[in-house]
Design an enzyme around this catalytic site. Structure first.
Site, PDB file in Angstrom:
ATOM      1  N   LYS A 203       0.857  -1.185   0.002  1.00  0.00           N
ATOM      2  CA  LYS A 203       0.081   0.041   0.021  1.00  0.00           C
ATOM      3  C   LYS A 203       0.819   1.334  -0.147  1.00  0.00           C
ATOM      4  CE  LYS A 203      -3.623  -2.459   2.356  1.00  0.00           C
ATOM      5  NZ  LYS A 203      -4.555  -2.505   3.671  1.00  0.00           N
TER       6      LYS A 203
ATOM      7  N   TYR B 200     -12.448  -2.925  -2.692  1.00  0.00           N
ATOM      8  CA  TYR B 200     -12.961  -2.995  -1.356  1.00  0.00           C
ATOM      9  C   TYR B 200     -14.407  -2.947  -1.131  1.00  0.00           C
ATOM     10  CZ  TYR B 200      -8.411  -2.744   1.159  1.00  0.00           C
ATOM     11  OH  TYR B 200      -6.967  -2.783   1.453  1.00  0.00           O
TER      12      TYR B 200
ATOM     13  N   PHE C 251     -15.012   2.783   8.307  1.00  0.00           N
ATOM     14  CA  PHE C 251     -13.804   3.218   7.843  1.00  0.00           C
ATOM     15  C   PHE C 251     -13.607   3.237   6.273  1.00  0.00           C
ATOM     16  CE2 PHE C 251     -13.992  -1.530   8.452  1.00  0.00           C
ATOM     17  CZ  PHE C 251     -13.646  -1.862   7.391  1.00  0.00           C
TER      18      PHE C 251
ATOM     19  N   ARG D  85      -1.240 -14.755   3.887  1.00  0.00           N
ATOM     20  CA  ARG D  85      -2.177 -14.145   5.033  1.00  0.00           C
ATOM     21  C   ARG D  85      -1.279 -13.966   6.421  1.00  0.00           C
ATOM     22  NH1 ARG D  85      -6.408 -10.449   4.288  1.00  0.00           N
ATOM     23  NH2 ARG D  85      -7.306 -11.121   6.134  1.00  0.00           N
TER      24      ARG D  85
ATOM     25  N   THR E 229      -5.538  -8.186  10.938  1.00  0.00           N
ATOM     26  CA  THR E 229      -5.847  -7.134  10.571  1.00  0.00           C
ATOM     27  C   THR E 229      -5.614  -6.253  11.862  1.00  0.00           C
ATOM     28  OG1 THR E 229      -7.647  -8.153   9.144  1.00  0.00           O
ATOM     29  CG2 THR E 229      -7.936  -5.579   9.631  1.00  0.00           C
TER      30      THR E 229
ATOM     31  N   ARG F 252       3.014  -6.822   9.254  1.00  0.00           N
ATOM     32  CA  ARG F 252       2.211  -5.758   9.944  1.00  0.00           C
ATOM     33  C   ARG F 252       2.770  -5.455  11.439  1.00  0.00           C
ATOM     34  NH1 ARG F 252      -4.051  -7.185   7.856  1.00  0.00           N
ATOM     35  NH2 ARG F 252      -3.894  -6.096   5.789  1.00  0.00           N
TER      36      ARG F 252
ATOM     37  N   ASN G 213      -1.541  -0.044   7.259  1.00  0.00           N
ATOM     38  CA  ASN G 213      -0.933  -1.728   7.799  1.00  0.00           C
ATOM     39  C   ASN G 213      -0.228  -2.182   6.522  1.00  0.00           C
ATOM     40  OD1 ASN G 213      -3.328  -2.258   6.172  1.00  0.00           O
ATOM     41  ND2 ASN G 213      -4.188  -3.447   7.435  1.00  0.00           N
TER      42      ASN G 213
ATOM     43  N   GLU H 215      -9.458 -10.505  -7.474  1.00  0.00           N
ATOM     44  CA  GLU H 215      -8.548  -9.325  -7.487  1.00  0.00           C
ATOM     45  C   GLU H 215      -7.505  -9.326  -8.582  1.00  0.00           C
ATOM     46  OE1 GLU H 215      -7.266  -9.616  -3.285  1.00  0.00           O
ATOM     47  OE2 GLU H 215      -9.361  -9.081  -2.418  1.00  0.00           O
TER      48      GLU H 215
HETATM   49  P1  DAT Z   1      -7.448  -7.172   5.944  1.00  0.00           P
HETATM   50  O1  DAT Z   1      -6.578  -6.203   4.921  1.00  0.00           O
HETATM   51  O2  DAT Z   1      -6.593  -7.835   6.827  1.00  0.00           O
HETATM   52  O3  DAT Z   1      -7.934  -8.093   4.875  1.00  0.00           O
HETATM   53  P2  DAT Z   1     -10.205  -6.366   6.067  1.00  0.00           P
HETATM   54  O4  DAT Z   1     -10.469  -6.998   4.847  1.00  0.00           O
HETATM   55  O5  DAT Z   1     -11.174  -6.794   7.058  1.00  0.00           O
HETATM   56  O6  DAT Z   1      -8.787  -6.756   6.544  1.00  0.00           O
HETATM   57  O7  DAT Z   1     -10.148  -4.598   5.920  1.00  0.00           O
HETATM   58  C1  DAT Z   1      -9.408  -4.180   4.864  1.00  0.00           C
HETATM   59  C2  DAT Z   1      -8.666  -3.022   5.462  1.00  0.00           C
HETATM   60  O8  DAT Z   1      -9.606  -2.036   5.880  1.00  0.00           O
HETATM   61  C3  DAT Z   1      -7.739  -3.343   6.435  1.00  0.00           C
HETATM   62  O9  DAT Z   1      -6.550  -3.704   5.956  1.00  0.00           O
HETATM   63  C4  DAT Z   1      -7.660  -2.157   7.271  1.00  0.00           C
HETATM   64  C5  DAT Z   1      -8.949  -1.508   7.126  1.00  0.00           C
HETATM   65  N1  DAT Z   1      -9.731  -1.675   8.178  1.00  0.00           N
HETATM   66  C6  DAT Z   1     -10.322  -2.875   8.562  1.00  0.00           C
HETATM   67  N2  DAT Z   1     -11.045  -3.071   9.618  1.00  0.00           N
HETATM   68  C7  DAT Z   1     -10.837  -1.588  10.140  1.00  0.00           C
HETATM   69  C8  DAT Z   1     -11.453  -0.906  11.286  1.00  0.00           C
HETATM   70  N3  DAT Z   1     -12.213  -1.272  12.211  1.00  0.00           N
HETATM   71  N4  DAT Z   1     -10.930   0.310  11.317  1.00  0.00           N
HETATM   72  C9  DAT Z   1     -10.135   0.878  10.406  1.00  0.00           C
HETATM   73  N5  DAT Z   1      -9.740   0.308   9.414  1.00  0.00           N
HETATM   74  C10 DAT Z   1     -10.058  -0.809   9.401  1.00  0.00           C
HETATM   75 MG    MG Z   2      -9.481  -8.323   3.523  1.00  0.00          MG
END
Ligand code: DAT
Ligand code: MG
Length: 148
Positions: free
Chosen positions: A11, A51, A59, A87, A93, A102, A112, A126
């Site tokens: 990122k 996303y 968020f 992963r 996360t 991370r 992250n 993706e």
């Molecule tokens: P990951 O990136 O581990 O697959 P995710 O798909 O649940 O996690 O969420 C995508 C991204 O969104 C994650 O990398 C960071 C952000 N994110 C997730 N949950 C969050 C939260 N509760 N508050 C802020 N940002 C969040």
């Molecule tokens: Mg994810």
């Protein structure tokens, strides 16, 4: 399976903090094979699609701003169990453990450093979204030293 391929992205914080090399090195050292890579500043529509599962969450807008806010290094990595294993290497996360990417290099959930597909269906979706058909399937010369 050995032919599993996943989508990994460094990122914009990872690029700006000069962590691209370190992050790539982790996957190389593990034994995974890099089969596609490009640097792009992704358009908003691409990130919104990427996303889509998070649309409507508190968020979401900040997340899209963050990923559109600078260069992203998008990659495809191939190997046995690469989706789940990458992963695990990235870390959770929230409160990622030390020893993970991370956990070692980031503090905030919204900074992250790295994305990785969370299942085979996500990886396929993706990869199609970020690369289309674009990848190079070259022979893995050290395969017999990595796999039994
Ligand atoms: P990951 O990136 O581990 O697959 P995710 O798909 O649940 O996690 O969420 C995508 C991204 O969104 C994650 O990398 C960071 C952000 N994110 C997730 N949950 C969050 C939260 N509760 N508050 C802020 N940002 C969040
Ligand atoms: Mg994810």
């Amino acid at each position: 399976s050995l032919t599993q391929t996943t989508f990994i992205a460094v990122k914009p914080d990872g690029v700006n903090r000069r962590l691209v090399g370190k992050i790539i090195q982790r996957f190389e050292e593990k034994g995974f094979q890099l089969v596609a890579m490009k640097m792009i500043q992704p358009p908003r529509e691409l990130v919104e699609e990427h996303y889509a599962e998070h649309k409507g969450k508190g968020f979401y807008n900040g997340l899209v701003d963050y990923l559109c806010g600078g260069p992203v290094v998008a990659m495809q990595w191939k190997g046995k169990g690469v989706i789940a294993r990458s992963r695990a290497m990235m870390g959770a996360t929230k409160d990622a453990a030390p020893g993970t990417i991370r956990g070692d290099f980031s503090i905030e959930v919204g900074r992250n450093l790295v994305h990785g597909s969370d299942c085979a269906e996500a990886a396929e979706r993706e990869i199609k979204l970020w690369f289309g058909e674009d990848k190079i399937n070259y022979e893995d010369a050290c395969e017999k030293w990595i796999y039994e």
